[in-house]
Design a protein around this motif. Structure first.
Motif, PDB file in Angstrom:
ATOM      1  N   MET A 102      -6.386   2.080  11.870  1.00  0.00           N
ATOM      2  CA  MET A 102      -4.896   2.806  11.734  1.00  0.00           C
ATOM      3  C   MET A 102      -5.031   3.173  10.456  1.00  0.00           C
ATOM      4  SD  MET A 102      -2.550   4.673  12.301  1.00  0.00           S
ATOM      5  CE  MET A 102      -0.635   4.876  12.396  1.00  0.00           C
ATOM      6  N   PRO A 103      -4.703   3.675   9.370  1.00  0.00           N
ATOM      7  CA  PRO A 103      -4.528   4.376   8.219  1.00  0.00           C
ATOM      8  C   PRO A 103      -3.255   4.625   7.770  1.00  0.00           C
ATOM      9  CG  PRO A 103      -5.250   6.484   8.975  1.00  0.00           C
ATOM     10  CD  PRO A 103      -5.320   5.259  10.358  1.00  0.00           C
ATOM     11  N   VAL A 104      -3.173   3.919   6.317  1.00  0.00           N
ATOM     12  CA  VAL A 104      -2.152   3.946   6.149  1.00  0.00           C
ATOM     13  C   VAL A 104      -1.639   5.094   4.633  1.00  0.00           C
ATOM     14  CG1 VAL A 104       0.420   2.937   4.483  1.00  0.00           C
ATOM     15  CG2 VAL A 104      -1.136   1.875   6.738  1.00  0.00           C
ATOM     16  N   LEU A 105      -1.467   5.926   4.474  1.00  0.00           N
ATOM     17  CA  LEU A 105      -2.527   6.856   4.147  1.00  0.00           C
ATOM     18  C   LEU A 105      -1.008   7.507   2.752  1.00  0.00           C
ATOM     19  CD1 LEU A 105      -4.301   9.242   5.743  1.00  0.00           C
ATOM     20  CD2 LEU A 105      -5.214   7.868   4.465  1.00  0.00           C
ATOM     21  N   ALA A 106      -0.033   6.768   2.719  1.00  0.00           N
ATOM     22  CA  ALA A 106       1.180   7.208   1.565  1.00  0.00           C
ATOM     23  C   ALA A 106       1.789   5.679   1.293  1.00  0.00           C
ATOM     24  CB  ALA A 106       2.252   7.896   2.343  1.00  0.00           C
ATOM     25  N   GLN A 107       0.815   5.022   0.683  1.00  0.00           N
ATOM     26  CA  GLN A 107       1.205   4.008   0.454  1.00  0.00           C
ATOM     27  C   GLN A 107       1.578   3.681  -0.918  1.00  0.00           C
ATOM     28  OE1 GLN A 107      -0.840   0.282   1.772  1.00  0.00           O
ATOM     29  NE2 GLN A 107      -1.089   0.581  -0.622  1.00  0.00           N
TER      30      GLN A 107
END
Length: 476
Positions: A102-107
């Motif tokens: 699962m990507p967290v692409l606004a961090q």
């Protein structure tokens, strides 16, 4: 690449030196709510507009894949921060090749936003447009990272972030000189909804199984834990309650005490988890302060077997409180320990990277604008002594060159000392300006933007190296 549904196709196009949003639709109504100029082309309506908040919000309304999701329900997740707002296409390409993660692409942390003059909404906007550029059609997370104030929470909520990393690290107390009962009595017991006597009764004399050992909890253990972390628990609950009381959409919390100088013992982790549970908190991930060896931009520098034992115990504690993830911050470039981390946590893990994607951008600068790189290098090197106070780093300026004449710049970026100096000097360098007032930040964006395809390939390859071991865990 394009992002498309039945009514609309979205693309990011280059218009001279500027990147623009281009939308193609069969009807003009499908373009309602977007900013830009509309023209007729081949029987379609085509809008070309700015990469603005209004257009990002309208895209999120049209495309569910552009709305951040909760990540707690996914066994394995990885966050990839983007300091300059151009790394998302490459990061998304890496995740596309590892669909189990699962990507967290606004961090981004509030600290980094403030250093770069970015808002939480601009971080979200850059991620949205980067995902359009990547043709992204599945979920992603958005983490408002290392929040230390209710104001930071409000900024993240307004921008639509769904994950909030609450950091009470400023309230962790140094107990290396020892503690006594008087120090424990001097805690905000009203905020903890408790008394010292009741706390001692709950924990002292208990035996706690943390997998790698049995802990016989003494009264001194309890006194040390409450003095060290009691105020942090109270602050965690203050932040957590503000988050859940003010959220108008689904949110989730991580608690992080990793950016402190003192190791989190196994009982101290247990104490914090138990107290947060007693006070009503729910969280999907926890970041204790691990054994030494986690530094920015470098592989793990500590004892790997000691780390394995550390992670196994922290994971065992998490299993006693619902099985939350163990979070690895400063996790970029730790290639030698990813398999170990997956094994020790049973694959129930969250990894965070940030500055490593920025260094990919720096490498593009070194390849195509050596003069700009030299400016960034000089400023980062001069600022390192101050900037290092916020990070776990061990670089020495005197081991790096003052003159870059004849230096292979790409090799310099990949060397340990220079890598850390550039990693933590981003704020000073990108906020600087040339003598004519031209912002180095604007120059940086222009050079990377002009070579965005090369930048995307570089980021995708580098982030992809991080994801393989975690993909294996996701498919077990």
């Amino acid at each position: 690449m394009s992002l498309q549904n039945d009514a609309l196709r979205a693309d990011i196009v280059q218009a001279g030196a500027e990147r623009r949003l281009q939308l193609t639709a069969e009807t003009a109504e499908a373009l309602t709510g977007f900013e830009g100029e509309i023209r007729a082309e081949d029987g379609h309506h085509v809008l070309t507009g700015p990469l603005s908040t209004a257009n990002a919000v309208a895209l999120q309304e049209r495309f569910p894949s552009l709305r951040p999701q909760l990540i707690g329900g996914h066994r394995v997740s990885v966050g990839t921060g983007d300091r300059i707002g151009l790394a998302t296409p490459g990061q998304a390409r890496a995740f596309a090749a590892h669909p189990g993660v699962m990507p967290v692409l606004a961090q981004q942390s509030i600290r980094e936003m403030d250093r770069l003059g970015r808002s939480a909404r601009s971080v979200m906007d850059d991620a949205v447009f980067g995902l359009v550029d990547a043709g992204w059609d599945r979920g992603f997370g958005a983490d408002c990272d290392h929040i230390k104030s209710t104001e930071g929470i409000d900024r993240g909520l307004q921008a639509g972030f769904t994950t909030f990393t609450l950091d009470p690290g400023d309230f962790v107390t140094d107990v290396t000189a020892g503690v006594d009962r008087a120090a424990a009595e001097n805690l905000p017991w009203d905020q903890l909804e408790d008394t010292l006597e009741d706390t001692l009764a709950r924990y002292a004399g208990r035996t706690i199984d943390v997998g790698v050992e049995q802990i016989e909890v003494t009264e001194q253990d309890v006194l040390t834990a409450v003095v060290k972390y009691g105020r942090a628990v109270a602050e965690s609950m203050r932040l957590y309650r503000h988050l859940v009381d003010n959220a108008q959409h689904e949110v989730e919390a991580e608690f992080a005490v990793d950016e402190t100088a003192w190791l989190t013992t196994f009982f101290e982790h247990y104490y914090m988890a138990s107290e947060l549970t007693r006070l009503g908190a729910q969280w999907f991930s926890f970041a204790p302060r691990y054994v030494d060896g986690f530094e920015k931009g470098l592989d793990f520098l500590g004892d790997r077997e000691e780390l394995r034992r550390n992670l196994e115990a922290h994971h065992a504690i998490s299993e006693q409180f619902g099985g939350y993830k163990i979070s690895l911050h400063s996790g970029s470039d730790k290639f030698s320990i990813y398999e170990l981390c997956v094994e020790a946590t049973g694959g129930h893990v969250h990894l965070k990277t940030s500055g490593t994607s920025y260094l990919c951008g720096v490498e593009i600068i070194a390849r195509h604008d050596p003069e700009l790189f030299a400016r960034i290098w000089d400023i980062s090197r001069a600022a390192y002594a101050k900037a290092r106070a916020s990070y776990q780093v061990s670089a020495h300026e005197d081991r790096t060159p003052t003159s870059l004449e004849g230096v292979d710049l790409v090799e310099l970026i990949r060397s340990d000392d220079a890598r850390q100096i550039l990693h933590v000097g981003y704020g000073d360098s990108l906020n600087a300006a040339d003598a004519d007032g031209t912002s180095l930040h604007d120059r940086f964006l222009a050079v990377v933007g002009a070579h965005q395809d090369e930048h995307t390939e570089l980021v995708a390859a580098h982030i992809g190296r991080h994801l393989g071991p975690f993909e294996a865990a996701a498919t077990r």
